[in-house]
Design an enzyme around this catalytic site. Structure first.
Site, PDB file in Angstrom:
ATOM      1  N   GLN A  83      -4.763  -1.500   9.617  1.00 38.03           N
ATOM      2  CA  GLN A  83      -4.737  -2.499   9.171  1.00 38.03           C
ATOM      3  C   GLN A  83      -5.114  -3.627   9.978  1.00 38.03           C
ATOM      4  OE1 GLN A  83      -3.187  -3.542   5.985  1.00 38.03           O
ATOM      5  NE2 GLN A  83      -4.248  -5.427   6.596  1.00 38.03           N
TER       6      GLN A  83
ATOM      7  N   LYS B 141       0.718  -1.139   0.061  1.00 39.51           N
ATOM      8  CA  LYS B 141      -0.181  -0.092  -0.132  1.00 39.51           C
ATOM      9  C   LYS B 141       1.064   1.395  -0.089  1.00 39.51           C
ATOM     10  CE  LYS B 141      -3.849  -2.152   2.400  1.00 39.51           C
ATOM     11  NZ  LYS B 141      -4.427  -2.667   3.605  1.00 39.51           N
TER      12      LYS B 141
ATOM     13  N   ASP C 291     -11.445   2.906   4.070  1.00 39.58           N
ATOM     14  CA  ASP C 291     -11.635   1.601   4.102  1.00 39.58           C
ATOM     15  C   ASP C 291     -13.194   1.337   3.974  1.00 39.58           C
ATOM     16  OD1 ASP C 291     -10.012  -0.461   3.935  1.00 39.58           O
ATOM     17  OD2 ASP C 291      -9.514  -0.508   6.040  1.00 39.58           O
TER      18      ASP C 291
END
Length: 299
Positions: free
Chosen positions: A97, A53, A120
């Site tokens: 995460q 990422k 997200d």
């Protein structure tokens, strides 16, 4: 019949190119999107994802902020970091995460992220807006799946879609997105009575149940479009020992002979997830600065 392969790696590469071009336009106005990624602990798979990422964020011309915290980090310390990132004008997207260490409440942490920076799409506010048809940050994996479906099939209206899996991360938002496209949607799962028959009725079959090769080709309607979200590591056939290999939730070898189109694993949905994360970061930046949505990126 052998199914067409939906190449997520190539699709994601083109999407990142469009994102980079738009980022360059914004940078010329003095606005540079910034993505902050928070990793707690040393989960090996999570570390790989975070590195990927960060690399792709920088390649697209965005700012990348990494925060790596020890596994024993307290909930108060993690929430304090999120509060600082919420207030940081250089940060337009925040991703924590998952999975988190067991002593941390993932729902509490996710809902501490400012909804406008929740790239997200997991915040309860964004989930509720998506479910009610309002403008929301959309979870990256379902968004990537939808983009590939639109690209391959065009208009999805009227098609029968079956989503196997009911998670908040993939299954539920995927169903909401397909409803928006005027599909007739069934959400199935491992306890669905006669799951095989349910799957065989699908023009669009999305497998997101997290069980390796659970769905055989015999469950696939001839000519259906199959999106395999599963990423499972299994030992090689035979001894059960040695280097593992990646497989999806669909038995690819049998399904590819029946389906009209299918995503491979790896190289299908996976690359689209990070590309859509970058697209969401760009969208979040545009909204925070009262600029028009870059909606054409994900149309």
């Amino acid at each position: 019949m052998t199914a067409a392969l939906l190449d997520g790696k190539a699709f994601a590469g083109k999407l990142r190119g469009r994102i980079a071009a738009r980022v360059a336009e914004m940078a010329a106005q003095g606005i540079v999107p910034g993505l902050a990624v928070v990793l707690v602990g040393e989960d090996p798979a999570s570390q790989v994802y975070v590195r990927s990422k960060a690399r792709q964020t920088v390649e697209c011309g965005m700012r990348s902020f990494e925060h790596r915290l020890p596994a024993e980090t307290s909930e108060a310390a993690l929430l304090g970091l999120i509060a600082r990132l919420n207030a940081d004008p250089q940060v337009h997207g925040i991703l924590v995460q998952l999975p988190l260490p067991a002593h941390l409440d993932a729902d509490l942490v996710i809902n501490a992220i400012a909804p406008e920076k929740d790239v997200d799409g997991f915040h309860i506010s964004n989930a509720g807006k998506l479910a009610t048809g309002q403008r929301a940050m959309v979870p990256c994996t379902p968004l990537g799946c939808l983009m590939m479906l639109r690209d391959h099939l065009g208009d999805l209206s009227g098609k029968s879609a079956v989503v196997v899996g009911r998670s908040n991360i993939v299954g539920k938002p995927m169903a909401q997105l397909l409803l928006r496209e005027s599909c007739t949607v069934t959400v199935a799962h491992s306890r669905t009575a006669d799951l095989a028959d349910t799957c065989r009725r699908a023009d669009i079959l999305v497998a997101a149940v997290g069980r390796p090769q659970m769905i055989p080709g015999a469950w696939v309607k001839p000519g259906a479009t199959v999106i395999d979200v599963g990423i499972n590591r299994i030992p090689p056939p035979g001894t059960g020992e040695g280097k593992t290999r990646l497989v999806g939730d669909v038995d690819f070898a049998s399904a590819v002979e029946v389906a009209g189109a299918i995503t491979p694993v790896p190289g299908g949905v996976g690359p689209m997830t990070i590309a859509c994360l970058l697209a969401n970061t760009l969208t979040a930046c545009a909204r925070i600065h009262d600029l028009p949505d870059p909606a054409d990126l994900t149309a």
